[in-house]
Design an enzyme around this catalytic site. Structure first.
Site, PDB file in Angstrom:
ATOM      1  N   HIS A  90      27.323  27.050  30.665  1.00 11.74           N
ATOM      2  CA  HIS A  90      26.480  25.986  29.932  1.00 11.74           C
ATOM      3  C   HIS A  90      26.275  25.708  29.137  1.00 11.74           C
ATOM      4  O   HIS A  90      25.321  26.486  28.727  1.00 11.74           O
ATOM      5  CB  HIS A  90      27.158  25.133  31.267  1.00 11.74           C
ATOM      6  CG  HIS A  90      26.350  25.135  32.245  1.00 11.74           C
ATOM      7  ND1 HIS A  90      25.330  26.683  33.010  1.00 11.74           N
ATOM      8  CD2 HIS A  90      25.483  24.338  32.872  1.00 11.74           C
ATOM      9  CE1 HIS A  90      25.062  26.028  33.791  1.00 11.74           C
ATOM     10  NE2 HIS A  90      24.691  24.637  33.209  1.00 11.74           N
ATOM     11  N   HIS A 130      23.833  22.897  29.820  1.00 14.52           N
ATOM     12  CA  HIS A 130      22.030  22.878  30.261  1.00 14.52           C
ATOM     13  C   HIS A 130      20.441  24.025  29.697  1.00 14.52           C
ATOM     14  O   HIS A 130      21.130  25.022  29.629  1.00 14.52           O
ATOM     15  CB  HIS A 130      21.750  23.098  31.734  1.00 14.52           C
ATOM     16  CG  HIS A 130      22.838  22.016  32.520  1.00 14.52           C
ATOM     17  ND1 HIS A 130      23.404  21.318  33.742  1.00 14.52           N
ATOM     18  CD2 HIS A 130      22.596  20.555  31.743  1.00 14.52           C
ATOM     19  CE1 HIS A 130      23.400  20.694  33.756  1.00 14.52           C
ATOM     20  NE2 HIS A 130      23.373  19.621  32.983  1.00 14.52           N
ATOM     21  N   ASP A 161      18.811  26.000  30.903  1.00 16.79           N
ATOM     22  CA  ASP A 161      18.315  26.719  31.730  1.00 16.79           C
ATOM     23  C   ASP A 161      19.004  27.630  31.269  1.00 16.79           C
ATOM     24  O   ASP A 161      18.917  28.837  32.074  1.00 16.79           O
ATOM     25  CB  ASP A 161      17.653  26.738  32.863  1.00 16.79           C
ATOM     26  CG  ASP A 161      19.106  26.080  34.192  1.00 16.79           C
ATOM     27  OD1 ASP A 161      19.857  24.872  32.961  1.00 16.79           O
ATOM     28  OD2 ASP A 161      19.073  26.425  34.805  1.00 16.79           O
ATOM     29  N   HIS A 162      19.877  27.386  31.081  1.00 18.13           N
ATOM     30  CA  HIS A 162      21.256  28.215  30.405  1.00 18.13           C
ATOM     31  C   HIS A 162      20.694  28.756  28.853  1.00 18.13           C
ATOM     32  O   HIS A 162      22.015  29.915  28.440  1.00 18.13           O
ATOM     33  CB  HIS A 162      22.451  28.284  30.986  1.00 18.13           C
ATOM     34  CG  HIS A 162      22.392  28.027  31.892  1.00 18.13           C
ATOM     35  ND1 HIS A 162      22.812  28.971  32.734  1.00 18.13           N
ATOM     36  CD2 HIS A 162      22.086  27.207  33.099  1.00 18.13           C
ATOM     37  CE1 HIS A 162      22.633  29.333  34.661  1.00 18.13           C
ATOM     38  NE2 HIS A 162      21.983  27.424  34.346  1.00 18.13           N
ATOM     39  N   HIS A 195      29.898  21.219  37.618  1.00 14.70           N
ATOM     40  CA  HIS A 195      28.831  20.595  36.968  1.00 14.70           C
ATOM     41  C   HIS A 195      28.089  19.980  36.533  1.00 14.70           C
ATOM     42  O   HIS A 195      26.947  19.819  35.523  1.00 14.70           O
ATOM     43  CB  HIS A 195      28.455  22.323  36.646  1.00 14.70           C
ATOM     44  CG  HIS A 195      27.316  22.245  36.751  1.00 14.70           C
ATOM     45  ND1 HIS A 195      26.449  22.492  37.811  1.00 14.70           N
ATOM     46  CD2 HIS A 195      25.924  22.732  35.561  1.00 14.70           C
ATOM     47  CE1 HIS A 195      24.718  22.498  37.024  1.00 14.70           C
ATOM     48  NE2 HIS A 195      24.292  22.230  36.463  1.00 14.70           N
ATOM     49  N   ASP A 232      26.709  27.412  36.801  1.00 17.93           N
ATOM     50  CA  ASP A 232      26.705  26.386  37.878  1.00 17.93           C
ATOM     51  C   ASP A 232      27.696  25.503  38.332  1.00 17.93           C
ATOM     52  O   ASP A 232      28.067  25.246  37.990  1.00 17.93           O
ATOM     53  CB  ASP A 232      25.244  25.286  37.378  1.00 17.93           C
ATOM     54  CG  ASP A 232      23.912  26.063  36.560  1.00 17.93           C
ATOM     55  OD1 ASP A 232      23.941  27.715  36.782  1.00 17.93           O
ATOM     56  OD2 ASP A 232      22.883  26.164  36.511  1.00 17.93           O
ATOM     57  N   HIS A 256      20.435  32.635  40.870  1.00 22.41           N
ATOM     58  CA  HIS A 256      20.096  31.160  40.438  1.00 22.41           C
ATOM     59  C   HIS A 256      19.824  30.146  41.525  1.00 22.41           C
ATOM     60  O   HIS A 256      19.917  29.550  42.009  1.00 22.41           O
ATOM     61  CB  HIS A 256      21.516  29.971  39.262  1.00 22.41           C
ATOM     62  CG  HIS A 256      21.492  28.665  38.782  1.00 22.41           C
ATOM     63  ND1 HIS A 256      20.706  27.979  39.933  1.00 22.41           N
ATOM     64  CD2 HIS A 256      21.139  28.949  37.382  1.00 22.41           C
ATOM     65  CE1 HIS A 256      21.079  26.676  38.484  1.00 22.41           C
ATOM     66  NE2 HIS A 256      21.176  27.220  37.701  1.00 22.41           N
TER      67      HIS A 256
HETATM   68 ZN   LIG Z   1      21.221  26.175  35.437  1.00 19.72          ZN
HETATM   69 ZN   LIG Z   2      23.367  23.780  34.747  1.00 20.57          ZN
END
Ligand SMILES: [Zn+2]
Ligand SMILES: [Zn+2]
Length: 308
Positions: free
Chosen positions: A63, A65, A67-68, A140, A211, A269
């Site tokens: 996804h 976001h 942090d990915h 998510h 996530d 995670h």
């Molecule tokens: Zn994340």
């Molecule tokens: Zn996320």
């Protein structure tokens, strides 16, 4: 086939856990590495490993976001300077194409290898003679996918000694028998492959989930897998918090693994609210429900052995 954790933290980098990236090493199988997510500084993490960026063949993004994905443009760019000439395929949710295009074009980054970006829907997103990859949407807040990587069964080993005993000499005939063809020898005898090839080698199955809250599609993806990699941002008892922020707890991840009949679970995670002293307890919370659980750490490797 090995899983190598490059980053195992949630949300933002912490000293002991970088943001998410997971490598599936398929060096013996296809001389390649597949990456799942590329949080910021994934390429720095790779510098501390034996992974060669030029070996990265596919990158699956769960996804969008930060942090990915914040490590993706840098990783793609550096690969050009690290001997990367072969094609890279990136799979991800709608928007991944624009993200990569804008990042590379505004920074005037020119790759020396072909890059293909595929915006996926649910279903089988990749298949060749060795592997199938299936994607399903999780829960998510923004579209987040889970991936189920299925290795196809391979023909069993050739029983060479038995063939030699039957008076067949090594050579092209061996290859034909291994490929499942029956062969007529010069003396008229017919060699049937069934008698001289062992049983098919079962393919392995791994599920790597983005996530997500506890959801039914996670269960579908995890069904009977040899290894399930599931997020566990929060500890048991924080189900309300997990629900509000579209994440899962240790207990929920374990419950998915148990209900799905997974063989092994690895939690990742992990929120930075938990420090090193808490990790064992997080794992134990899950082990109460699903005993074969481990907790991921940066640079941890899990081998998925061939199925006997
Ligand atoms: Zn994340
Ligand atoms: Zn996320």
């Amino acid at each position: 086939m090995e899983i190598f954790f490059l980053g195992t933290g949630a949300g933002m980098p912490a000293k002991l856990r970088n943001v998410t990236s997971i490598a599936l090493k398929l060096l013996e199988e296809r001389g390649a590495v597949w990456l799942f997510d590329a949080g910021e500084a994934t390429q720095h993490q790779i510098l501390h490993t034996s992974i060669k960026p030029r070996r990265i063949e596919k990158i699956f993004i769960t996804h969008l976001h930060g942090d990915h994905i914040y490590g993706l443009p840098g990783l793609l760019s550096s690969r050009s300077f690290q001997g990367g000439e072969s094609e890279v395929m990136v799979y991800g949710p709608k928007g991944i194409k624009e993200y990569i295009h804008v990042s590379l074009s505004l920074s005037q980054t020119y790759l020396k290898y072909p890059l293909t970006v595929i915006e996926i829907d649910e279903g089988v997103i990749f298949e060749d003679e060795q592997f199938t990859v299936e994607a399903r949407l999780l829960e998510h807040g923004i579209p987040s996918y889970g991936y189920r990587i299925v290795e196809k069964d391979r023909p069993g080993t050739l029983l060479a000694d038995k063939l030699k005993e039957a008076g067949v000499q090594p050579g092209p005939i061996f290859r034909k028998i291994k490929n499942g063809e029956s062969v007529t020898l010069e003396d008229g005898r017919v060699i049937e492959p069934g008698e001289f090839v062992g049983p098919d080698l079962k393919g392995r199955v791994v599920a790597i989930l983005g996530d997500s809250r506890y959801c039914e599609n996670a269960l579908m993806l995890a069904r009977g897998v040899d290894l399930l990699i599931h997020e566990a941002t929060f500890s048991k008892g924080e189900e309300k918090l997990a629900h509000d922020y579209f994440h899962s707890t240790t207990y929920q991840a374990a419950d998915i693994a148990k209900r799905a009949g997974s063989k092994k679970l690895c939690l990742t995670h992990i929120s930075s609210r938990y420090d090193r002293n808490d990790w064992r307890e997080l794992a134990e919370e899950a082990q109460e429900v699903f005993p074969n659980t481990e907790i991921a750490e940066d640079f941890k490797e899990i081998t998925i052995p061939p199925i006997k």
